[in-house]
Design a protein around this motif. Sequence first.
Motif, PDB file in Angstrom:
ATOM      1  N   LYS A  58      57.510  20.131  92.124  1.00  0.00           N
ATOM      2  CA  LYS A  58      56.203  20.245  92.756  1.00  0.00           C
ATOM      3  C   LYS A  58      55.233  20.505  91.620  1.00  0.00           C
ATOM      4  N   CYS A  59      54.306  19.606  91.423  1.00  0.00           N
ATOM      5  CA  CYS A  59      53.497  19.708  90.210  1.00  0.00           C
ATOM      6  C   CYS A  59      52.446  20.805  90.277  1.00  0.00           C
ATOM      7  N   THR A  60      52.131  21.337  91.459  1.00  0.00           N
ATOM      8  CA  THR A  60      51.147  22.416  91.506  1.00  0.00           C
ATOM      9  C   THR A  60      51.698  23.616  92.244  1.00  0.00           C
ATOM     10  N   PRO A  61      51.357  24.801  91.823  1.00  0.00           N
ATOM     11  CA  PRO A  61      50.663  25.063  90.563  1.00  0.00           C
ATOM     12  C   PRO A  61      51.604  24.919  89.369  1.00  0.00           C
ATOM     13  N   ALA A  62      51.036  24.551  88.257  1.00  0.00           N
ATOM     14  CA  ALA A  62      51.761  24.555  86.985  1.00  0.00           C
ATOM     15  C   ALA A  62      50.981  25.476  86.061  1.00  0.00           C
ATOM     16  N   VAL A  63      51.622  26.533  85.607  1.00  0.00           N
ATOM     17  CA  VAL A  63      50.932  27.604  84.883  1.00  0.00           C
ATOM     18  C   VAL A  63      51.389  27.644  83.431  1.00  0.00           C
ATOM     19  N   PHE A  64      50.410  27.569  82.545  1.00  0.00           N
ATOM     20  CA  PHE A  64      50.640  27.752  81.112  1.00  0.00           C
ATOM     21  C   PHE A  64      50.062  29.106  80.728  1.00  0.00           C
ATOM     22  N   ILE A  65      50.851  29.906  80.032  1.00  0.00           N
ATOM     23  CA  ILE A  65      50.365  31.167  79.480  1.00  0.00           C
ATOM     24  C   ILE A  65      50.762  31.182  78.013  1.00  0.00           C
ATOM     25  N   GLY A  66      49.769  31.375  77.158  1.00  0.00           N
ATOM     26  CA  GLY A  66      50.047  31.387  75.718  1.00  0.00           C
ATOM     27  C   GLY A  66      50.605  30.068  75.228  1.00  0.00           C
ATOM     28  N   LYS A  67      50.071  28.975  75.723  1.00  0.00           N
ATOM     29  CA  LYS A  67      50.451  27.613  75.318  1.00  0.00           C
ATOM     30  C   LYS A  67      51.853  27.216  75.764  1.00  0.00           C
ATOM     31  N   GLU A  68      52.474  28.011  76.613  1.00  0.00           N
ATOM     32  CA  GLU A  68      53.831  27.732  77.081  1.00  0.00           C
ATOM     33  C   GLU A  68      53.825  27.493  78.589  1.00  0.00           C
ATOM     34  N   LEU A  69      54.518  26.456  79.022  1.00  0.00           N
ATOM     35  CA  LEU A  69      54.644  26.190  80.450  1.00  0.00           C
ATOM     36  C   LEU A  69      55.566  27.238  81.052  1.00  0.00           C
ATOM     37  N   ILE A  70      54.987  28.100  81.871  1.00  0.00           N
ATOM     38  CA  ILE A  70      55.742  29.166  82.519  1.00  0.00           C
ATOM     39  C   ILE A  70      56.452  28.634  83.753  1.00  0.00           C
ATOM     40  N   GLY A  71      55.791  27.756  84.476  1.00  0.00           N
ATOM     41  CA  GLY A  71      56.360  27.189  85.692  1.00  0.00           C
ATOM     42  C   GLY A  71      55.355  27.220  86.818  1.00  0.00           C
ATOM     43  N   GLY A  72      55.877  27.349  88.022  1.00  0.00           N
ATOM     44  CA  GLY A  72      55.036  27.341  89.206  1.00  0.00           C
ATOM     45  C   GLY A  72      54.924  28.706  89.843  1.00  0.00           C
ATOM     46  N   ALA A  73      54.629  28.703  91.129  1.00  0.00           N
ATOM     47  CA  ALA A  73      54.407  29.949  91.866  1.00  0.00           C
ATOM     48  C   ALA A  73      55.646  30.852  91.837  1.00  0.00           C
ATOM     49  N   ASN A  74      56.818  30.285  92.022  1.00  0.00           N
ATOM     50  CA  ASN A  74      58.041  31.102  92.030  1.00  0.00           C
ATOM     51  C   ASN A  74      58.246  31.820  90.704  1.00  0.00           C
ATOM     52  N   GLU A  75      58.054  31.106  89.610  1.00  0.00           N
ATOM     53  CA  GLU A  75      58.261  31.701  88.294  1.00  0.00           C
ATOM     54  C   GLU A  75      57.219  32.787  88.008  1.00  0.00           C
TER      55      GLU A  75
END
Length: 102
Positions: A63-80
Motif C-alpha cells: 500500500k503506497c500510502t502513507p510512506a514515511v521517510f525520517i532522516g532520509k530513510e524509508l521507515i514504512g507505512g502506518a503500521n511501522e
Amino acid sequence: MAMVMSLGAETPVVIFSKTSCCMSHSIIKLIQTFGANPRVYELDEHPNGQQLERELKALGRKKCTPAVFIGKELIGGANEVMSLHVQDKLIPLLLKANAIWL
C-alpha cells in the motif's frame, strides 16, 4: 526510484500520502503532535503522482500510502510508524533526524 528517494531526502520528515487516505492523515497528525513539520506529497494531486506511486511500489510498499521517510530513510507505512511509537522509538528517531528539538 530516484524521484522518491530524492524527495524523501529533502527534509527530516517526508510523507507520501493521498488526500483520501485516512491513515495518512492520522500519521501526519501524529508526527505533527511531536512538533515535527513533515513535508507531505499528496500523490493524487502531485503532477508526477503516478510515477511516485510506481516507485514506492518498487521499493516494496504494497500500500503506497502513507510512506514515511525520517532522516532520509524509508521507515514504512502506518503500521511501522505506529509500532515505533508504541515502542517509544519514534521520538528518538525524530530527534536523531533533527525533525524535532527538546
